[in-house]
Design an enzyme around this catalytic site. Structure first.
Site, PDB file in Angstrom:
ATOM      1  N   SER A 463       0.537  -1.125   0.112  1.00 52.45           N
ATOM      2  CA  SER A 463      -0.093   0.031   0.022  1.00 52.45           C
ATOM      3  C   SER A 463       0.951   1.394   0.200  1.00 52.45           C
ATOM      4  O   SER A 463       2.040   1.076   0.550  1.00 52.45           O
ATOM      5  CB  SER A 463      -0.962   0.251   0.941  1.00 52.45           C
ATOM      6  OG  SER A 463      -1.420   1.038   1.444  1.00 52.45           O
ATOM      7  N   TYR A 476      -1.911  -0.756  10.476  1.00 52.60           N
ATOM      8  CA  TYR A 476      -2.041  -1.038   8.909  1.00 52.60           C
ATOM      9  C   TYR A 476      -0.778  -0.557   8.303  1.00 52.60           C
ATOM     10  O   TYR A 476      -0.100  -1.587   7.450  1.00 52.60           O
ATOM     11  CB  TYR A 476      -3.212  -0.359   8.512  1.00 52.60           C
ATOM     12  CG  TYR A 476      -3.687  -0.516   7.061  1.00 52.60           C
ATOM     13  CD1 TYR A 476      -4.238  -1.834   6.713  1.00 52.60           C
ATOM     14  CD2 TYR A 476      -3.087   0.249   6.233  1.00 52.60           C
ATOM     15  CE1 TYR A 476      -4.437  -1.997   5.336  1.00 52.60           C
ATOM     16  CE2 TYR A 476      -3.367   0.051   4.598  1.00 52.60           C
ATOM     17  CZ  TYR A 476      -4.042  -1.190   4.240  1.00 52.60           C
ATOM     18  OH  TYR A 476      -4.141  -1.136   2.968  1.00 52.60           O
TER      19      TYR A 476
END
Length: 593
Positions: A463, A476
């Site tokens: 990501s 995350y």
């Protein structure tokens, strides 16, 4: 797999006897496999066994090889004209009333180009699959074109192929090649193949190798110089042709086939991440491609080349030449990026294994993949964070479908909230899926690729959060940063195994991850409100998962290391390199949800 269960016959032609082996049902379409140099028909044993399940497969030892007898004298006994006589004699014996599908590797492909382009074989051949062996006529025109119209690129291609063809010059020297093959080279050849190409010596090569290689030198001496000097101008294929090009071929440059469309009206191109001896190292992939291609031709009317395009069954997606028939596994495939990626590979003709915890969602993905052109689409319900479940999946896939060509570790879960409000259990949950799921996939399937020894590719979906810090995403972002660094380390390690590793770093993508994301430190009602708010923002951004899927396929084709996908992801990547202080300031901003 060997040929001990094959039916054997002898075909007499031109003063020699050819040893012919047959497998499968003679009432089915016939596929004739022609071996190269310095091989015998046993080079095809793995491919033949797979094809024979539904087809009539024929193999024969080329004159002077294996158990076939050699011409006397050897000089002048291996011309393409005489090899064509042999081929027609075999075809008349095994399939007198029906055209055959020809498959050639190395010198088997060189001579099969002759079969597919001369007038006297018309009506006897339904299709031709070529691998690692050009037409000498096309090669001659390729050389002449680069010498008559030189450019830096063309001269480079000519010099590059000249260097790769060093062995051709050596085989034209008198006596020495025969002495080498009957001596130390013949004894060491199995070890050389194992070290250079990862070829197992199980039943191959056969004990006749030294004699086969000595005789086969005349294939080069009787044909190469004469054809390259005076190539035929009418060497146009009168059948559909499938060209399979190993990208790591030591002996042939892919540029040799740049102008092939001018010689072949109906051409299907495939590329395979492998080295030269693909009949031994990639029999599973070859059997799939050969089977698909011959089925398409048969569907067009018993080998009628005017009706054999069958576009309705051919893969039409991006990079179909690369991925058609390859085995691809995608995790997190029930929705979002994983589903889009699985379907993109399906459109390219890949065999797809879709993995997810959502049974209904993954079943829908598999069904859609089949409708889009995947020869096989298999849905599996597995938690990627469960090591034992992943181990069982790896064993099942290898046993039933083979070793993966591409692994896409995409499964992930979202977690938002400050560090002080994120519990240890929250951390374990996000790391189990986002990081350990990637590690399990790479360890299990990456090891299978490495053991196969013929390369592959691993894609780990990270990501932009991997390099763009945020006060709202400590867990995350940490998991994705770990995936990014893990991918870089793994890429360095597996490069020597010809296995590529890519880290994909999307920004804000309109997927279902916001609908299942967990928000730490809030009650259920507030968490639901935050999920809806996040989903609205992602939907407003409106960047579809299909664009990430396209980036994944491109990353595999071009072996890219780190791929930021969205504009914000590319911008953050740039800032992380030239001005990380700006990203640190942005990280302090509270998110709008």
């Amino acid at each position: 797999m060997d040929l001990r269960g094959a039916r054997e016959r002898w075909v007499r032609t031109g003063g020699i006897e050819l040893c012919v082996a047959e497998l499968g049902d003679p009432s089915q379409p016939t596929i004739v496999l022609v071996h190269g140099y310095p091989d015998s028909k046993e080079v095809w044993s793995e491919v033949a066994g797979r094809l024979a399940e539904h087809r009539h497969v024929v193999l024969y030892d080329v004159r002077g090889h294996g158990r076939s007898t050699a011409p006397a004298p050897l000089r002048g006994g291996f011309t393409l004209e005489k090899l064509t006589d042999d081929f027609l004699a075999v075809v008349d014996a095994v399939s007198p009333d029906r055209p055959v599908h020809v498959v050639g590797h190395d010198w088997g492909s060189v001579q099969s180009w002759e079969f597919a382009t001369v007038e006297r074989t018309k009506g006897r051949i339904a299709s031709f699959t070529s691998m690692s062996g050009p037409s000498l006529d096309h090669f001659g025109h390729w050389i002449k074109g680069r010498m008559s119209r030189p450019s830096p690129r063309r001269v480079g291609q000519l010099l590059g192929q000249g260097a790769k063809s060093w062995y051709v010059y050596a085989l034209h020297t008198p006596v020495l090649p025969e002495m080498a093959w009957r001596g130390v080279l013949g004894r060491q050849w199995p070890r050389i193949l194992r070290q250079m190409e990862g070829v197992s010596s199980d039943g191959y090569p056969t004990a006749t190798l030294p004699r086969d290689a000595a005789h086969g030198a005349w294939l080069y001496r009787d044909n190469v110089r004469s054809r390259l000097r005076r190539p035929r101008s009418d060497a146009h294929a009168h059948v559909p042709v499938q060209l399979i090009t190993p990208t790591g071929d030591t002996f042939l440059s892919p540029s040799l086939f740049d102008e092939l469309e001018s010689w072949v009206p109906q051409l299907v191109r495939r590329t395979l991440s492998a080295k030269h001896w693909i009949p031994r190292t990639r029999p599973d992939q070859l059997a799939v491609w050969i089977g698909e291609f011959t089925d398409r031709v048969e569907a067009g009317g018993q080998g009628d080349s005017t009706a054999s395009d069958a576009p309705d069954t051919a893969p039409t997606g991006a990079h179909a030449d690369r991925f058609s028939g390859q085995l691809v596994l995608v995790t997190g495939a029930a929705s979002g990026i994983g589903r889009a990626t699985a379907l993109s590979f399906a459109e390219a003709g890949a065999r797809v294994v879709a993995v997810d915890r959502d049974a209904q969602g993954v079943a829908r993905t598999a069904e859609s993949a089949r409708s889009l052109g995947a020869p096989v689409a298999w849905g599996e319900v597995v938690d990627v964070g469960d090591e034992q479940a992943m181990e069982k999946l790896g064993e099942r896939v290898a046993a039933e479908l083979g070793v993966l060509d591409v692994l896409v570790n995409n499964a992930g879960i979202g977690l938002s909230g400050s560090f002080l409000e994120t519990t240890s259990e929250d951390w374990r949950n996000v790391l189990d899926v986002n990081l350990w799921g990637v590690i399990h996939g790479c360890r299990i399937f990456g090891k299978q690729m490495a053991d196969r020894g013929q390369g592959g590719h691993i894609v780990n979906v990270a990501s932009a959060a991997a390099y763009q810090p945020s006060r709202a995403l400590p867990a995350y972002s940490t998991s994705k940063a770990a995936v990014l660094m893990f991918s870089e380390c793994l890429r360095a390690e597996l490069a020597e195994r010809s296995i590529g590793v890519s880290a994909i770093c999307p920004g804000f993508i309109d997927t279902g991850i916001t609908g299942t994301a967990h928000f730490a430190g809030v009650d259920e009602a507030e968490e639901e409100r935050l999920r809806k708010r996040a989903a609205q923002l992602y939907a407003r951004r409106n960047y579809p998962a299909s664009k990430v899927a396209s980036a994944i396929l491109e990353a595999v084709v071009h072996n890219r290391a780190v791929v930021p996908v969205t504009p914000e992801a590319r911008g953050a990547r740039l800032l992380s390199r030239i001005s990380p202080r700006i990203l640190r300031r942005i990280a302090r901003v509270k998110p709008p949800f």
